[in-house]
Write an enzyme that holds these catalytic residues in place. Structure first.
Site: not given
Length: 398
Positions: A145, A148, A151, A287, A359, A382, A384
């Site tokens: 679909l 360039p 969209g 942790r 980290g 699909e 934005t």
């Protein structure tokens, strides 16, 4: 499946113990399918995802396994080789797959989107000819679909298909095509007239058709195993009986299919969020800092609680929309709500998961870093999330 695709073996990590909400399932088929999906995701997909994503391999073996298991055809009629399952069951299976391997989840969603086009709009003859192959587990589809310059604006499509006798000749370039050079067939949307709204038509194009040219895979932030390329149609000759629906109905076909596709992406995004949450909870339980587990600190418990609320809210929105679809009711707005809610949640939850791991979460030694990168694009494809807000707002004000 097709060609030259950076192929690798089956390739993830996290199983989920999410309690699933199934429709009436007296014979236990839906529950068995979910158990099967969870087993495949945990034992076959999960252990290999990190290595495969590092190599940007097309996961052909994973799709073949899912196809042989009947998981590529769930929401389609049994008469064509489908599983005959409600969409809400299919979406929960898809979430299980995406929790282990988001790239494969996206590929399954795209494949389902392509088959939806034919199942919902094709003639009886087209369905009989093509759906058994699409749903048989050996073929994988791609949805052509976007271009360039086109969209979110589907009316801007420039690829043309000109009827010459009993053959359409297609020329143009498609962009951001998942399964790109690796698909076995393509659903092409091309302009058959200059009418901006009624000038598009849809076609089935097998991968071995002369004139198909593929670009190099895009070098993306995440979802590296979702091979995404340009697909160029250079004088591609398409028999007229491969037209899906009627000439000029392509805009309606594309938009209606995208409603279902958005639910697929919502389920994938929920899977990404669930995986990140599972990793964060496990880490917080192991942790230690200041003489106790970091999960014993109230501030971190609140963060995990907010993450869980985001994931469960996302799941609720896609299930609600799916139930409307299964009941034959309108669900366009609810599909956009689900896509918006789930993908925004995935981005927030993966961001917070990185924070929980500190980290370590910023390194590739832990999977939350990859999940963070995978989540971002769900807010983009699909449609934005800005487009989803337009769809929702316009529907409310109609």
């Amino acid at each position: 499946m097709a060609r030259d695709c950076h192929k690798g073996g089956i390739i993830a990590r996290v199983g989920t113990t999410v309690e699933r909400l199934l429709p009436t399932d007296a014979d236990g088929v839906a529950e068995a399918l979910l158990d099967l999906a969870r087993e495949i995701a945990t034992k076959e997909l999960a252990p290999q995802v990190d290595e495969a994503e590092e190599r940007s391999e097309f996961p052909e073996a994973a799709y073949r396994l899912l196809g042989r298991s009947g998981l590529l055809s769930l929401p389609f009629p049994q008469e064509y080789g489908g599983g005959g399952q409600p969409y809400e069951v299919y979406l929960q299976v898809l979430e299980e797959i995406a929790t282990a391997w988001p790239s494969v989840g996206v590929g399954v969603s795209v494949h389902t989107l392509t088959a939806n086009v034919v199942a919902a709009n094709g003639t009886d003859a087209l369905r009989q000819e093509w759906l058994p192959r699409m749903l048989g587990g050996e073929w994988l589809g791609a949805y052509c679909l976007s271009e360039p310059q086109a969209g979110s604006d589907v009316s801007g499509i420039r690829t043309r298909a000109v009827l010459e006798g009993d053959v359409y000749v297609a020329d143009g370039t498609k962009q951001w095509i998942s399964n790109g050079s690796c698909a076995d067939y393509y659903i092409l949307f091309a302009r058959t007239s200059d009418d901006p709204k009624r000038g598009l038509s849809a076609f089935v194009v097998p991968a071995d058709t002369d004139g198909l040219i593929f670009g190099a895979p895009e070098r993306k932030m995440g979802l590296a195993c979702d091979v995404t390329t340009q697909v160029v149609f250079d004088g591609v000759r398409i028999p007229a009986d491969r037209l899906v629906g009627t000439e000029g109905s392509g805009m309606r076909v594309a938009l209606s299919a995208l409603d279902a596709g958005r639910l697929g992406i919502a389920a994938v995004a929920t899977g990404i969020g669930q995986a990140a949450l599972t990793h964060a909870v496990a880490y917080a339980g192991e942790r230690e800092q200041f003489g106790k587990r970091i999960g014993d600190h109230q501030g971190l418990q609140f963060l995990l609680a907010d993450m869980a609320a985001e994931v469960e809210s996302a799941r609720a929105t896609y299930l609600y929309a799916a139930r409307l679809k299964d009941a034959g009711r309108a669900y366009t707005r609810q599909a956009s709500v689900a896509k918006l809610t789930a993908t925004d949640a995935a981005m927030r939850v993966t961001t917070d998961a990185v924070q929980v791991l500190g980290g370590n979460g910023y390194t590739r030694d832990y999977p939350v870093e990859r999940l963070f990168r995978d989540a971002k694009v769900t807010q983009i494809f699909e449609g934005t999330n800005q487009i989803q807000r337009l769809v929702i707002g316009r529907d409310l004000l109609r």
